[in-house]
Structures are given as structure tokens and as C-alpha cells.
Design a protein around this motif. Structure first.
Motif, PDB file in Angstrom:
ATOM      1  N   UNK A  65      -0.022   1.698  -3.806  1.00  0.00           N
ATOM      2  CA  UNK A  65      -0.322   2.234  -2.480  1.00  0.00           C
ATOM      3  C   UNK A  65       0.898   2.127  -1.576  1.00  0.00           C
ATOM      4  N   UNK A  66       1.227   3.213  -0.900  1.00  0.00           N
ATOM      5  CA  UNK A  66       2.163   3.178   0.209  1.00  0.00           C
ATOM      6  C   UNK A  66       1.395   3.558   1.471  1.00  0.00           C
ATOM      7  N   UNK A  67       1.471   2.694   2.491  1.00  0.00           N
ATOM      8  CA  UNK A  67       0.633   2.858   3.660  1.00  0.00           C
ATOM      9  C   UNK A  67       1.436   2.646   4.931  1.00  0.00           C
ATOM     10  N   UNK A  68       1.236   3.551   5.880  1.00  0.00           N
ATOM     11  CA  UNK A  68       1.778   3.383   7.231  1.00  0.00           C
ATOM     12  C   UNK A  68       0.603   3.230   8.186  1.00  0.00           C
ATOM     13  N   UNK A  69       0.464   2.068   8.775  1.00  0.00           N
ATOM     14  CA  UNK A  69      -0.639   1.796   9.678  1.00  0.00           C
ATOM     15  C   UNK A  69      -0.341   0.501  10.429  1.00  0.00           C
ATOM     16  N   UNK A  70      -0.806   0.369  11.680  1.00  0.00           N
ATOM     17  CA  UNK A  70      -0.507  -0.862  12.419  1.00  0.00           C
ATOM     18  C   UNK A  70      -1.316  -2.062  11.959  1.00  0.00           C
ATOM     19  N   UNK A  79       0.803 -12.388   8.225  1.00  0.00           N
ATOM     20  CA  UNK A  79       1.344 -11.813   9.461  1.00  0.00           C
ATOM     21  C   UNK A  79       2.328 -10.683   9.174  1.00  0.00           C
ATOM     22  N   UNK A  80       2.199  -9.581   9.920  1.00  0.00           N
ATOM     23  CA  UNK A  80       3.111  -8.430   9.845  1.00  0.00           C
ATOM     24  C   UNK A  80       3.097  -7.776   8.469  1.00  0.00           C
ATOM     25  N   UNK A  81       1.975  -7.827   7.777  1.00  0.00           N
ATOM     26  CA  UNK A  81       1.882  -7.192   6.456  1.00  0.00           C
ATOM     27  C   UNK A  81       2.082  -5.677   6.558  1.00  0.00           C
ATOM     28  N   UNK A  82       1.512  -5.064   7.598  1.00  0.00           N
ATOM     29  CA  UNK A  82       1.571  -3.612   7.762  1.00  0.00           C
ATOM     30  C   UNK A  82       2.507  -3.236   8.902  1.00  0.00           C
ATOM     31  N   UNK A  83       2.863  -1.922   8.928  1.00  0.00           N
ATOM     32  CA  UNK A  83       3.719  -1.430   9.994  1.00  0.00           C
ATOM     33  C   UNK A  83       3.331   0.013  10.289  1.00  0.00           C
ATOM     34  N   UNK A 121       4.491  -0.987   0.718  1.00  0.00           N
ATOM     35  CA  UNK A 121       3.983  -0.734  -0.623  1.00  0.00           C
ATOM     36  C   UNK A 121       3.194  -1.935  -1.132  1.00  0.00           C
ATOM     37  N   UNK A 122       1.976  -1.687  -1.606  1.00  0.00           N
ATOM     38  CA  UNK A 122       1.091  -2.718  -2.118  1.00  0.00           C
ATOM     39  C   UNK A 122       0.583  -2.308  -3.489  1.00  0.00           C
ATOM     40  N   UNK A 123       0.404  -3.273  -4.363  1.00  0.00           N
ATOM     41  CA  UNK A 123      -0.161  -3.044  -5.689  1.00  0.00           C
ATOM     42  C   UNK A 123      -1.470  -3.808  -5.798  1.00  0.00           C
TER      43      UNK A 123
END
Length: 445
Positions: A163-168, A215-219, A225-227
Motif C-alpha cells: 500500500x502507498x497512501x497519502x493521508x493525514x 507517531x507521524x506514521x502517515x503524511x 508505503x506499508x506492507x
């Protein structure tokens, strides 16, 4: 792979593209006879597999090997295609098993297991027998999720999601047995609680089975990128690649069958996703494999007992590792960046370049790195296998590790890249990228 929009004529002539994983999803508008080929190179060749969808005047579908009858799998599929509307399908392959299914269904309508699996590096598309077609091949376009607690579901093709994710914050992934919320079901809450923590939840109930600080896992602006992987109730999540530790892990003592995944964002967050299935058993997309070392970073440098030394214009460092020969000239183990990937290949000093294989072609690089100071040996392998202690040589543009391998071809012993997701070793040779299912892998002693 970018999204492919293709018009195919009534010609039975394949248009070939490199595969980027062990699966293919597409939509096709055609009255009958949509054909998909799976091959080791960008042309028809033996061995190869063909999947004919809606053949015999749109009455049945088959899998054929090496363009010969009898077909190895067959199913009655009346009216499976339509010349006026798009119909969606998927094809997946792993360990010699090839399956085809309808979009939205996790079970295949065609399946074949080859006792002598062929390497798959390319797919081809065509129509014929009186039919032309319009294709839309999924290139992992962005999937957008609104600020709503509503999952968008898709069939799983294997036991892992890249997974590639852009989200706050607050990205949720559901693992279910049906194309809807089920009881029981698993949920992974990523970057929840204002991007401070993550959790695994069972049956949508509290307390969470696992709850950890992240903390700050997403941006919101940068893709992260998460597996996510699952196997017999064992669920894990990690960041970026297998060199990173697992940050979520739980084992269900009463595992449920997982046929679909869903994604959503909520609590003030929207998201843009790119999701690709992979099989952890095949080492796809950087999944965890205890027997294989971590891939090196693109900046170079040593990895355990090996060292990569920058060089250019045919330079050969004093302790360079020889990987093969061509017409009596030594070929050295090298690597170079290309199109966002870092690719192992061969240094030919007399040519002043290192050659790497990518996208069906051989590419010469005046600047490269050479493997040095390595106490190594070559170990036979096949079908994408990577022995314990294999030397990591780089990574694909999608982050999948590539390992150093070699094979004998036309009297030359040539170094190339082992790409587990394709079940093959690729070498640069004669201007082309050639795939081989049997090869040797460089292993640290």
C-alpha cells in the motif's frame, strides 16, 4: 506499470508489456475472443501460457500452454464478454498456478497448475476471430477515499497488500470473507488518534487486539508505503520494506478466511491509495523472508560482508568480483540506477560500461558500482527462489529487492538480476532483457 489504454484489432497479434507483479487486472470491451498471453520475453515464445476469454463465439474460456491443444483448463462462460460494455477480470500466477476470475469475485472461473512452471516476465493482449477490443489495464491508479466510514472493497489475489497512501491520519484497512463488512472481520487502523497510534481490531469491537504508538506514521502530502500480510490468522503490518520491523502483529487462534480487503478514511481525513496484491511466499514487494537478506539502499555501500565501490567508464576496482565471461573477457558483478530502480548486472570493461536489464532491453551505464571484497559462491536455484545468504544487489522502482544471479547463454556466462515476483533471472544480452527460470545466485559464504 502505468495504466494501459489499448485498442486491439481483429488480427491475433499480441501487444506485449512487462509485468510488475504476479497478477493482472483489466477491463475489456469486446464481443468475444479476448486473449491474454503470459511469456518470459516480449514476444510469442515457448514456453508461454494463453488465456482465451469468451472464445468459441463467447461461449467458453480456456487456458492453453505453448500454443498447442488440448487446452489445459476449460470452463463454460456464456456471454462473458460484451461488445457494448466493459467487463472486468483478473489473472494471477504463483508457483506454477494460473487463475482467471471476474472482477469482484475472489474465486477463479479458470485454474491450472503447471508441473513444470514457466517464468513469466511479460503479458500480451490481443483480439481476433472477427473481434476487435478496447482494453483498460489497471496500472494502480490512485484510489481516493472520502471522509466517510465506508469501505471500498476489492478481491484479494494473495496474502499480502503493498500500500502507498497519502493521508493525514485515520486510514483503515478491512480484511473480510465477503465484499462487505462481515462478522467476524479484521480491521487495521493506521495513523489513528490524530496520527499518533495504530491498532488491530476484531469484529469492530473494543478493546483493540493490538494498540501501539506510531507517531507521524502517515503524511498528507508524501506517500507512505506499508506492507500488510496475513497467513493462517497471523496478521502483520510494517513500514516500507522488510528491513523495517513489524509495528503491528496479532495472531487469531480461530482464523477466518480472507477473500476481500476494504479501504477507507474518516474522522476528518481523506486519502489517495495505491494498492497492489503480492504473495509473501514469493518474496514480492519487499515482503518478509527469513532466508533472504535486506536489499541495500540506492546510495550504495556495503551490506554485511559485501561492499559496492563506485566506478565509471570501464574502471575495475582491484578487488572486483568476477561473475562470468564473454568470449574470454571477464564480466564483473556491477549495478547501476535506471528509471528509479537499482539493478544488478554485468560490467564489460572493454565497452566502458556496465549493462543492466530493464523493460525488455539492455541498458549501458557509464557510471556504476562494482561488487568488491566478497567471499562468495554461486548456488543453483530456479523459479524465483533466493537461497539463504543471497547477495542483495538493488531494488525495483516499486521497492522489490533484486538479487545477484547469473546464467550461461550462447557460450557467455552473464550476470543479471533475480526478481522473485517474476520467478525468473533477467540478464542483459545482445541489446535485450532475457529471462531464465534456472540460474545461479551469488551467496555470501
Amino acid at each position: 506499470m502505468a495504466t494501459i489504454d489499448l485498442e486491439t484489432e481483429d488480427k491475433l497479434e499480441y501487444n506485449f508489456y512487462p509485468v510488475t507483479s504476479g497478477s493482472l487486472t483489466f477491463k475489456i470491451r469486446a464481443p468475444h475472443d479476448a486473449h491474454v498471453a503470459l511469456t518470459s520475453g516480449p514476444a510469442e515464445s515457448d514456453p508461454m501460457y494463453e488465456i482465451f476469454i469468451g472464445g468459441w463465439n463467447n461461449t467458453k474460456s480456456v487456458i492453453r500452454k505453448n500454443r498447442t491443444k488440448p487446452d489445459v483448463a476449460e470452463a463454460e462462460t456464456p456471454d462473458v464478454l460484451n461488445g457494448e460494455e466493459f467487463r472486468g477480470f483478473w489473472i494471477r500466477w504463483s508457483g506454477g498456478t494460473i487463475e482467471a476470475g471476474h472482477e469482484g469475485d475472489s474465486s477463479p472461473f479458470l485454474s491450472y497448475t503447471d508441473p513444470e512452471p514457466a517464468a513469466i516476465g511479460y503479458f500480451g493482449l490481443c483480439t481476433g476471430w472477427g473481434a476487435s477490443g478496447t482494453w483498460k489495464v489497471d496500472g494502480r491508479d490512485d484510489l481516493e477515499t472520502p471522509d466517510a466510514l465506508e469501505y471500498k472493497y476489492h478481491p484479494v489475489l494473495a496474502g499480502g497488500l503493498d500500500i502507498q497512501i497519502r493521508s493525514p491520519h485515520n486510514c483503515h484497512v478491512a480484511l473480510t470473507s465477503d465484499k462487505q463488512e462481515t462478522d467476524p472481520m479484521y480491521e487495521l487502523i493506521l495513523g489513528g488518534w490524530e496520527n499518533t497510534a495504530s491498532a488491530i481490531r476484531y469484529r469492530r469491537e473494543k478493546p483493540d487486539k493490538v494498540h501501539v504508538s506510531t507517531p507521524h506514521l502517515l503524511h498528507a502530502q508524501e506517500p507512505r508505503r506499508l506492507l500488510i500480510e496475513w497467513n493462517n490468522g497471523h496478521i502483520t503490518a510494517r513500514v516500507t520494506s522488510r528491513q523495517h520491523p513489524i509495528f503491528l502483529e496479532w495472531h487469531d487462534p480461530n482464523p477466518i478466511g480472507i477473500s476481500y480487503f476494504g479501504v477507507r478514511t474518516a474522522w476528518g481525513a481523506t486519502g489517495k491509495w495505491r494498492v497492489k496484491s503480492y504473495d509473501p511466499r514469493d518474496g514480492l514487494s519487499g515482503s518478509a523472508q527469513p532466508s533472504a537478506p535486506s536489499a541495500p539502499a540506492p546510495s550504495g555501500g556495503g551490506s554485511g560482508a559485501v561492499c559496492w565501490v563506485p566506478a565509471k567508464s570501464g574502471e575495475v576496482p582491484p578487488t572486483a568480483v568476477q561473475g562470468g565471461q564473454d568470449n574470454g573477457e571477464p564480466l564483473y558483478v556491477a549495478r547501476a540506477p535506471h528509471e528509479g530502480a537499482l539493478i544488478p548486472g554485468k560490467l564489460v570493461a572493454s565497452h566502458g560500461v556496465a549493462y543492466v536489464a530493464w523493460g525488455g532491453a539492455e541498458h549501458g551505464k557509464e557510471e556504476y558500482e562494482v561488487l568488491c571484497d566478497c567471499a562468495c559462491s554461486w548456488v543453483p536455484a530456479s523459479g524465483g527462489q533466493v537461497p539463504e545468504g543471497a547477495v542483495p544487489g538493488g531494488q525495483t522502482e516499486d521497492g522489490e529487492p533484486l538479487f545477484v544471479g547469473r546464467v550461461e547463454h550462447n557460450g557467455s556466462l552473464t550476470v543479471g538480476k533475480v526478481q522473485s515476483s517474476h520467478s525468473v533471472l533477467y540478464i542483459p544480452y545482445g541489446g535485450e532483457e532475457l529471462g531464465f527460470s534456472d540460474y545461479e545466485v551469488l551467496v555470501v559464504q
